[in-house]
Enzyme design. Structure first.
Site, mmCIF file in Angstrom:
data_model
loop_
_atom_site.group_PDB
_atom_site.id
_atom_site.type_symbol
_atom_site.label_atom_id
_atom_site.label_comp_id
_atom_site.label_asym_id
_atom_site.label_seq_id
_atom_site.Cartn_x
_atom_site.Cartn_y
_atom_site.Cartn_z
ATOM 1 N N GLY A 119 -40.320 -35.870 37.634
ATOM 2 C CA GLY A 119 -41.709 -36.157 38.040
ATOM 3 C C GLY A 119 -41.840 -36.828 39.101
ATOM 4 C CB ALA A 147 -42.056 -35.236 28.776
ATOM 5 C CE1 TYR A 156 -39.260 -24.778 29.105
ATOM 6 C CE2 TYR A 156 -39.851 -22.356 29.855
ATOM 7 C CZ TYR A 156 -40.256 -23.638 29.500
ATOM 8 O OH TYR A 156 -41.367 -24.109 29.818
ATOM 9 C CE LYS A 201 -41.468 -26.662 26.805
ATOM 10 N NZ LYS A 201 -42.282 -27.965 26.807
ATOM 11 C CG ASN A 226 -44.937 -17.075 35.613
ATOM 12 O OD1 ASN A 226 -44.770 -16.631 34.337
ATOM 13 N ND2 ASN A 226 -43.921 -17.420 36.164
ATOM 14 C CG HIS A 239 -40.951 -22.786 39.371
ATOM 15 N ND1 HIS A 239 -40.827 -24.323 39.137
ATOM 16 C CD2 HIS A 239 -40.873 -22.144 38.215
ATOM 17 C CE1 HIS A 239 -40.553 -24.233 37.828
ATOM 18 N NE2 HIS A 239 -40.644 -23.232 37.307
ATOM 19 N N GLY A 265 -31.524 -14.356 31.833
ATOM 20 C CA GLY A 265 -32.442 -15.082 31.033
ATOM 21 C C GLY A 265 -33.899 -14.621 31.328
ATOM 22 C CG ASP A 266 -35.840 -14.254 35.248
ATOM 23 O OD1 ASP A 266 -36.386 -15.267 34.674
ATOM 24 O OD2 ASP A 266 -35.565 -14.152 36.379
#
Ligand code: UDP
Length: 336
Positions: free
Chosen positions: A36, A74, A141, A145, A170, A187, A282-283
């Site tokens: 950040g 976060a 990832y 989550k 996105n 990104h 991973g996409d």
């Protein structure tokens, strides 16, 4: 009453902090500034630099402010990095996240708006993806989550933790003062705009053999200010005593990587060279939201759903702040 925003110095967190303050809310930010930017948070906002897993710090924040809810942004959020370094994702997003939830409950804070992701769904079995779609992530990832979502379900049963898990598609675009600046940048839209600015030579397109119209991945791009508005609505929802839930946030419209590049060419009027490469591990091929629950449950109405408007707002921010939040850039004025 104040709201604890973890990750408030990040991209979506800083825009949400800005919006909440504009709505008259008291906001307290906790961020370790690993990715950040201090300059993304207005100087008047109480700011604590530290880890979300630091129970003593969370306890102290709760003692110093009258916190009734936490918006928990976060996290690390790079799909590719999560595949090569999964431990980073399980330690930061999951382990630290569990500690945060425990510290919140210990402090009597029982409302959480959680930054979840469409990456929890994995390769779609149907498009658009609704919240009932099976969740089988294709990368760590997404798993990190999903585990937190799952843990919150159990903490609700056992400890009455009420949460809204917002599954973002996105995030993109910018407000006049706050935009997307990651180090390293991975990104698509910021990289496309940096190419338009001449900062990088070309955009690498990861994969041209997907089962999509032009072979490149399709994503549902949503304006960051629309995402921020959904967080404010989720807080209202929880403060009204409603049940825990999960809600998709997207526009329901998919664009391929090449369509994003073409739209950016039109908006910027610049050349944007592309280089085709292999798939990024991973996409998933397609991620497009059915966001009807956000409308019916939260009363959410996206205001900037047009791809050109989204990219245009990002272009304005990148043009105004070519160094983003880097030190010595004009971004320091945002503290005023
Ligand atoms: N992408 C790409 N080149 C890049 C960055 C991203 O082709 O330099 C693709 C990526 O494979 C994905 C889409 O653009 O299909 C959006 O990626 P991004 O990293 O922006 O978001 P994600 O979907 O991973 O959250």
């Amino acid at each position: 009453m104040a709201i604890l925003v973890t990750g408030g110095a990040g991209y979506i967190g800083s825009v949400t902090t800005e919006l909440l303050r504009a709505r008259g809310e008291q906001v307290v930010v906790l961020d370790n500034l690993f990715r950040g930017h201090r300059a993304a948070v207005a100087a008047e906002v109480p700011f604590y630099q530290g880890d979300i897993g630091n129970r003593e710090l969370v306890k102290r924040i709760a003692q110093e402010h009258d916190i009734d809810a936490c918006i928990h942004f976060a996290a690390l959020a790079y799909v590719g990095e999560s595949v090569s370094q999964p431990e980073l994702y399980y330690e930061n997003n999951l382990e630290q996240g569990i500690r945060l939830l425990g510290a919140l409950l210990a402090a009597g804070i029982q409302r959480v708006v959680f930054s979840s992701t469409c990456a929890t769904y994995g390769e779609p079995q149907r498009i658009p993806i609704d919240e009932g779609h099976p969740q089988l992530p294709t990368n760590p990832y997404g798993w990190s989550k999903l585990f937190v979502e799952r843990i919150m379900v159990d903490y609700d049963r056992a400890h009455n933790l009420k949460f809204v898990a917002l599954r973002y598609f996105n995030a993109s675009g910018a407000t006049p003062e706050r935009g997307e600046h990651h180090e390293p940048e991975t990104h698509l839209i910021p990289l496309v705009l940096k190419t338009a600015q001449g900062e990088i030579e070309q955009v690498t397109v990861f994969g041209s053999d997907y089962p999509t119209t032009d072979g490149t991945c399709v994503r549902d791009y949503i304006h960051v200010a629309d995402l921020a508005a959904a967080h404010a609505l989720s807080l209202e929802y929880l403060r009204s005593g409603n049940a825990s839930t999960a809600i998709n946030l997207g526009n329901g419209q998919g664009y391929s990587v090449l369509e994003v590049v073409e739209a950016a060419r039109q908006i910027t009027g610049r050349e944007i060279a592309v280089e085709m490469q292999g798939r990024r591990p991973g996409d998933p091929s397609h991620l497009v939201a059915d966001a009807s629950r956000a409308r019916s449950v939260l009363g959410w109405q996206p205001q900037q759903s047009d791809l050109a408007a989204i990219i245009g707002s990002a272009w304005e921010w990148h043009s105004k702040y070519p160094q983003g939040y880097a030190e010595g850039s004009k971004s320091d004025r945002r503290r005023a």
